[in-house]
Design an enzyme around this catalytic site. Structure first.
Site, PDB file in Angstrom:
ATOM      1  N   SER A 242       7.775  -3.398  24.884  1.00 35.39           N
ATOM      2  CA  SER A 242       7.792  -3.152  26.333  1.00 35.39           C
ATOM      3  C   SER A 242       8.434  -4.262  27.153  1.00 35.39           C
ATOM      4  O   SER A 242       8.583  -4.113  28.373  1.00 35.39           O
ATOM      5  CB  SER A 242       6.364  -2.910  26.842  1.00 35.39           C
ATOM      6  N   LYS A 287      -0.931  -4.494  33.376  1.00 32.10           N
ATOM      7  CA  LYS A 287       0.265  -5.324  33.492  1.00 32.10           C
ATOM      8  C   LYS A 287       0.544  -5.689  34.949  1.00 32.10           C
ATOM      9  O   LYS A 287       0.994  -6.799  35.241  1.00 32.10           O
ATOM     10  CB  LYS A 287       1.464  -4.603  32.866  1.00 32.10           C
TER      11      LYS A 287
END
Length: 348
Positions: A242, A287
């Site tokens: 990611s 995140k």
């Protein structure tokens, strides 16, 4: 004390004891929480996250930070009910069923190993995407991933060998090599032209019949990149794919004059392919919290994560939509120059 009161006291004690015991029983859930952030144009342990050799680089400023998710639990280290309950009432973390992270037939070690491989692949793909964005040419090659024990290629071809040709034809991709081998009859020999280290070699490998009768030599291949200069990415124990977008942006920033960030602290996430397409990721809520805690005010968000991100975005964090690497670079240019034409998740 009356018999009734004594009974109630004993029952209450038993309920309390069972509650305490139950609170510490392992449960099949995983707690996801904000993990560390790393500035891709900065350093980790006094070492640059991105090192580029044999190519001119330029000083920069600000931050282009990748964000991560930390997890607690798993088949070999299950959390207790009390930990799960604490997670359920904490808005910055998520408690998810164990099988969403760990497939039933896979161990925690296997998941960690897969994350490491995905991170390595992501770094190569991010480099390819950055070079495509900057129109810097590079080569694609076919390499040997591994050979199957007991098959003809075992001992003749080695992992990391570059396959240059097969039966005299250029090995332009994995399918060309595979189709050329299958065109033989079992028992015939295939001629491989390879590069092993700095040495060019010709290797003849006999074929055998596979399960469906087709010819094979017992080699597993993968496409690899040959870049015109060395790009080394080091982020310690971070795994998974990611961070691809942020790696690409860090490389672009280092290879171009001026600061892509305009000195701002920017964080983001998203997978990336070699063409620069940005893909969705998991753990977007955690995140974003990690990004905010790191001091970022702008968060580059994959387009496919926008809807989820808008529902959980922390105050003071601007969600900038990232469909492609090129679009992300243009958005950062607009932010730096004060242009109002910045794609945002709220508008998308």
């Amino acid at each position: 004390m009356s018999p009734r009161a004594l009974t109630l006291l004993i029952a209450g004690f038993l309920v309390l004891a069972l509650g305490v015991i139950g609170a510490f029983q392992p449960v099949p859930y995983v707690v996801l929480s904000p993990g560390p952030t790393e500035n891709t144009i900065g350093e980790v342990d006094k070492k640059p996250v991105i090192s580029i050799k044999d190519r001119q680089t330029y000083p920069t400023s600000g931050a282009l930070s990748l964000v991560t998710v930390a997890y607690q639990g798993g088949p070999s280290a299950r959390i207790d009910l009390l930990t799960a309950l604490r997670g359920w009432i904490d808005p910055s973390v998520a408690v998810v069923p164990e099988e969403t992270i760990f497939a039933p037939d896979r161990t925690a070690q296997e998941v960690e190993e897969e994350n490491t491989v995905e991170m390595s692949n992501s770094q190569e793909t991010a480099t390819a995407a950055a070079l495509n964005e900057l129109k810097i040419p590079y080569k694609m090659v076919v390499t040997v991933a591994t050979t199957q024990k007991g098959r003809p290629a075992d001992g003749k071809l080695r992992a990391e060998d570059v396959i240059d040709s097969v039966d005299g034809k250029p090995a332009t991709d994995v399918n060309v090599v595979g189709d050329t081998v299958k065109a033989h009859k079992p028992g015939e020999t295939v001629a491989f032209g390879i590069t092993r280290g700095q040495e060019k070699l010709e290797v003849s490998v006999p074929t055998v019949a596979g399960e469906e009768g087709q010819a094979l030599v017992g080699v597993e291949m993968r496409a690899a990149y040959q870049f015109p200069f060395d790009v080394d990415i080091s982020v310690g124990e971070v795994g998974g794919p990611s961070a691809g977008l942020m790696f690409s942006l860090g490389i672009v920033d280092k290879l171009t004059p001026g600061a892509l960030t305009g000195g701002k602290k920017i964080a983001g996430t998203g997978t990336i392919d070699s063409t620069g397409q940005v893909g969705p990721i998991g753990g977007i809520a955690q995140k974003m919290v990690g990004a905010k805690e790191s001091g970022a005010t702008i968060f580059l968000t994959p387009a496919d994560n926008c809807a989820e991100a808008v529902r959980a975005v922390p105050d003071g964090l601007w969600l900038v939509r990232a469909d492609t690497l090129h679009g992300a670079v243009q958005a950062l240019d607009a932010l730096r120059t004060g242009n109002a034409n910045v794609p945002s998740c709220e508008a998308g």
